[in-house]
Design an enzyme around this catalytic site. Structure first.
Site, mmCIF file in Angstrom:
data_model
loop_
_atom_site.group_PDB
_atom_site.id
_atom_site.type_symbol
_atom_site.label_atom_id
_atom_site.label_comp_id
_atom_site.label_asym_id
_atom_site.label_seq_id
_atom_site.Cartn_x
_atom_site.Cartn_y
_atom_site.Cartn_z
ATOM 1 N N LYS A 1 -47.652 -32.140 27.215
ATOM 2 C CA LYS A 1 -47.417 -33.511 26.727
ATOM 3 C C LYS A 1 -46.102 -33.598 25.952
ATOM 4 O O LYS A 1 -45.285 -34.484 26.184
ATOM 5 C CB LYS A 1 -48.574 -33.974 25.829
ATOM 6 C CG LYS A 1 -49.949 -33.886 26.475
ATOM 7 C CD LYS A 1 -51.039 -34.367 25.559
ATOM 8 C CE LYS A 1 -51.247 -33.524 24.310
ATOM 9 N NZ LYS A 1 -51.783 -32.158 24.542
ATOM 10 N N ARG B 1 -46.074 -19.917 23.234
ATOM 11 C CA ARG B 1 -45.191 -21.003 22.774
ATOM 12 C C ARG B 1 -44.411 -20.598 21.522
ATOM 13 O O ARG B 1 -44.933 -19.970 20.609
ATOM 14 C CB ARG B 1 -46.021 -22.258 22.460
ATOM 15 C CG ARG B 1 -45.185 -23.345 21.810
ATOM 16 C CD ARG B 1 -45.840 -24.690 21.825
ATOM 17 N NE ARG B 1 -47.172 -24.705 21.254
ATOM 18 C CZ ARG B 1 -47.985 -25.766 21.309
ATOM 19 N NH1 ARG B 1 -47.600 -26.865 21.915
ATOM 20 N NH2 ARG B 1 -49.176 -25.713 20.766
ATOM 21 N N ARG C 1 -46.689 -21.747 16.224
ATOM 22 C CA ARG C 1 -47.503 -22.686 15.445
ATOM 23 C C ARG C 1 -48.756 -21.962 14.951
ATOM 24 O O ARG C 1 -49.329 -21.166 15.681
ATOM 25 C CB ARG C 1 -47.911 -23.875 16.337
ATOM 26 C CG ARG C 1 -46.987 -25.067 16.187
ATOM 27 C CD ARG C 1 -47.197 -26.137 17.215
ATOM 28 N NE ARG C 1 -48.555 -26.628 17.374
ATOM 29 C CZ ARG C 1 -48.890 -27.625 18.193
ATOM 30 N NH1 ARG C 1 -47.947 -28.238 18.894
ATOM 31 N NH2 ARG C 1 -50.129 -28.024 18.303
ATOM 32 N N ARG D 1 -59.658 -25.414 19.889
ATOM 33 C CA ARG D 1 -58.998 -26.674 20.279
ATOM 34 C C ARG D 1 -59.372 -27.065 21.698
ATOM 35 O O ARG D 1 -59.562 -28.243 22.001
ATOM 36 C CB ARG D 1 -57.464 -26.524 20.143
ATOM 37 C CG ARG D 1 -57.008 -26.520 18.691
ATOM 38 C CD ARG D 1 -55.620 -25.926 18.538
ATOM 39 N NE ARG D 1 -54.606 -26.658 19.265
ATOM 40 C CZ ARG D 1 -53.475 -26.114 19.724
ATOM 41 N NH1 ARG D 1 -53.234 -24.829 19.527
ATOM 42 N NH2 ARG D 1 -52.615 -26.846 20.370
HETATM 43 P P1 AP5 Z 1 -46.340 -28.382 25.088
HETATM 44 O O1 AP5 Z 1 -45.497 -29.378 25.802
HETATM 45 O O2 AP5 Z 1 -45.970 -28.031 23.699
HETATM 46 O O3 AP5 Z 1 -47.896 -28.788 25.218
HETATM 47 P P2 AP5 Z 1 -48.726 -29.985 24.544
HETATM 48 O O4 AP5 Z 1 -49.545 -30.609 25.608
HETATM 49 O O5 AP5 Z 1 -47.825 -30.856 23.752
HETATM 50 O O6 AP5 Z 1 -49.690 -29.123 23.639
HETATM 51 P P3 AP5 Z 1 -50.066 -29.270 22.088
HETATM 52 O O7 AP5 Z 1 -50.583 -27.914 21.673
HETATM 53 O O8 AP5 Z 1 -48.933 -29.828 21.292
HETATM 54 O O9 AP5 Z 1 -51.218 -30.300 22.161
HETATM 55 P P4 AP5 Z 1 -52.305 -30.584 21.127
HETATM 56 O O10 AP5 Z 1 -52.877 -31.839 21.597
HETATM 57 O O11 AP5 Z 1 -53.254 -29.456 20.917
HETATM 58 O O12 AP5 Z 1 -51.505 -30.604 19.726
HETATM 59 P P5 AP5 Z 1 -50.880 -31.784 18.859
HETATM 60 O O13 AP5 Z 1 -49.583 -31.343 18.348
HETATM 61 O O14 AP5 Z 1 -50.976 -33.061 19.580
HETATM 62 O O15 AP5 Z 1 -46.338 -27.039 25.979
HETATM 63 C C1 AP5 Z 1 -47.007 -25.866 25.542
HETATM 64 C C2 AP5 Z 1 -46.225 -24.617 25.986
HETATM 65 O O16 AP5 Z 1 -46.202 -24.560 27.411
HETATM 66 C C3 AP5 Z 1 -44.751 -24.596 25.554
HETATM 67 O O17 AP5 Z 1 -44.385 -23.290 25.244
HETATM 68 C C4 AP5 Z 1 -43.978 -25.096 26.782
HETATM 69 O O18 AP5 Z 1 -42.676 -24.556 26.854
HETATM 70 C C5 AP5 Z 1 -44.874 -24.601 27.924
HETATM 71 N N1 AP5 Z 1 -44.893 -25.502 29.071
HETATM 72 C C6 AP5 Z 1 -44.973 -26.868 29.050
HETATM 73 N N2 AP5 Z 1 -45.001 -27.372 30.298
HETATM 74 C C7 AP5 Z 1 -44.950 -26.299 31.134
HETATM 75 C C8 AP5 Z 1 -44.961 -26.171 32.554
HETATM 76 N N3 AP5 Z 1 -45.019 -27.247 33.360
HETATM 77 N N4 AP5 Z 1 -44.911 -24.922 33.085
HETATM 78 C C9 AP5 Z 1 -44.841 -23.821 32.276
HETATM 79 N N5 AP5 Z 1 -44.820 -23.887 30.911
HETATM 80 C C10 AP5 Z 1 -44.888 -25.105 30.350
HETATM 81 O O19 AP5 Z 1 -51.914 -31.862 17.650
HETATM 82 C C11 AP5 Z 1 -51.964 -30.806 16.697
HETATM 83 C C12 AP5 Z 1 -53.033 -31.081 15.658
HETATM 84 O O20 AP5 Z 1 -52.722 -32.284 14.926
HETATM 85 C C13 AP5 Z 1 -54.461 -31.316 16.177
HETATM 86 O O21 AP5 Z 1 -55.135 -30.117 16.472
HETATM 87 C C14 AP5 Z 1 -55.068 -32.074 14.987
HETATM 88 O O22 AP5 Z 1 -55.341 -31.215 13.932
HETATM 89 C C15 AP5 Z 1 -53.920 -32.990 14.577
HETATM 90 N N6 AP5 Z 1 -53.950 -34.267 15.336
HETATM 91 C C16 AP5 Z 1 -52.984 -34.746 16.169
HETATM 92 N N7 AP5 Z 1 -53.358 -35.922 16.713
HETATM 93 C C17 AP5 Z 1 -54.598 -36.175 16.211
HETATM 94 C C18 AP5 Z 1 -55.531 -37.226 16.426
HETATM 95 N N8 AP5 Z 1 -55.271 -38.244 17.257
HETATM 96 N N9 AP5 Z 1 -56.704 -37.177 15.775
HETATM 97 C C19 AP5 Z 1 -56.998 -36.166 14.933
HETATM 98 N N10 AP5 Z 1 -56.170 -35.126 14.687
HETATM 99 C C20 AP5 Z 1 -54.972 -35.136 15.331
HETATM 100 MG MG MG Z 2 -47.565 -31.294 21.699
#
Ligand code: AP5
Ligand code: MG
Length: 230
Positions: free
Chosen positions: A23, A134, A167, A178
């Site tokens: 994402k 990552r 992270r 998660r």
């Molecule tokens: P990346 O693009 O970073 O993946 P992502 O989908 O953004 O994963 P996240 O871990 O950021 O998602 P998340 O939903 O768990 O965390 P968030 O920050 O939203 O890619 C990952 C890796 O893969 C990278 O190394 C990249 O280079 C690689 N990659 C990407 N695409 C690729 C491909 N096509 N092929 C190969 N490699 C690839 O949330 C974090 C925390 O915040 C939550 O756990 C919670 O505590 C809080 N939070 C956030 N939003 C809320 C909410 N709405 N409600 C409650 N708590 C919340």
């Molecule tokens: Mg993300």
């Protein structure tokens, strides 16, 4: 930038998918290419933690443990952010994440701007490998991967030269938590948005550039449909 702003404001596309589905990576590409502005709840919360704000102090341990921050905090944060961007096309990453948040979002002013929900479909074996490898720049937040997207110089950001770190929530046992939480609380929303006719699925397993091309083709189709019906 994505056009067809109407009287409600500029369009919003939600990007959904499990942790590690890409994402943030796709959001950065879309923003970099001037298509949409990325609004990532995870990035906003982490920036509060980094700056040591009251909100950051409140949520730091919750994020590190891979648990969800409260629905009330998220509703206020997202509403404020989206209202301040009423004329900017937005890619919303990380929200909504459970039934209550979908309900809150549905009742918010910004909901009338929602034109599609793009779901990045990626299986669990890919996700674990991606999250455990990552690397994130501690200074500008750019994302790398030990194997699939390594930095040019070990441990340093290609863009700003900042230190690359993992992270805290990418530790193995937290990743498992998660993923379980995503399946239980977030995945059911796909069915909900599908019933509303808003869901588009993109295969997120291929190379980031190929995934981007597929997302752009969906976005172009959406824009065309809106033009022909609007
Ligand atoms: P990346 O693009 O970073 O993946 P992502 O989908 O953004 O994963 P996240 O871990 O950021 O998602 P998340 O939903 O768990 O965390 P968030 O920050 O939203 O890619 C990952 C890796 O893969 C990278 O190394 C990249 O280079 C690689 N990659 C990407 N695409 C690729 C491909 N096509 N092929 C190969 N490699 C690839 O949330 C974090 C925390 O915040 C939550 O756990 C919670 O505590 C809080 N939070 C956030 N939003 C809320 C909410 N709405 N409600 C409650 N708590 C919340
Ligand atoms: Mg993300």
């Amino acid at each position: 930038m994505l056009s067809h702003t109407n009287e409600q404001g500029a369009p919003i596309i939600v990007i959904m998918g499990p942790p590690g589905s890409g994402k943030g990576t796709q959001g950065d590409l879309l923003e970099h290419n001037g298509v949409l502005k990325k609004v990532s709840t995870g990035d906003i919360l982490r920036s509060h933690v980094k700056r040591g704000t009251d909100l950051g102090k409140k949520v730091s341990a919750i994020i590190d443990a891979g648990k969800f921050v409260s629905d009330e905090i998220l509703a206020e944060l997202v509403e404020c952010e989206l209202n301040s961007l009423s004329k900017t096309p937005v890619l919303l990453d990380g929200y909504p994440r459970n039934e209550k948040q979908a309900k809150n979002f549905g009742q918010s002013k910004a909901f009338s701007r929602l034109i599609k929900v793009i779901f990045l479909s990626v299986s669990k074996d890919f996700l674990v490998k991606r999250l455990l490898g990552r690397l994130v720049c501690s200074s500008c937040g750019t994302t790398f991967h030990l194997k699939s997207l390594p930095p040019k110089l070990d441990g340093l950001c290609d863009g700003c030269g900042g230190d690359l770190i993992s992270r805290n929530d990418d530790a193995k046992e937290i990743v498992e938590r998660r993923l379980v939480q995503y399946e239980k609380e977030t995945e059911p929303l796909l069915n909900y948005y599908n019933k509303l006719g808003l869901l588009e699925t993109v295969d997120g397993r291929s190379d980031p550039k190929e995934v981007y091309v597929e997302i752009m083709s969906k976005i172009n189709k959406i824009t065309k449909n809106h033009r022909s019906t609007g």
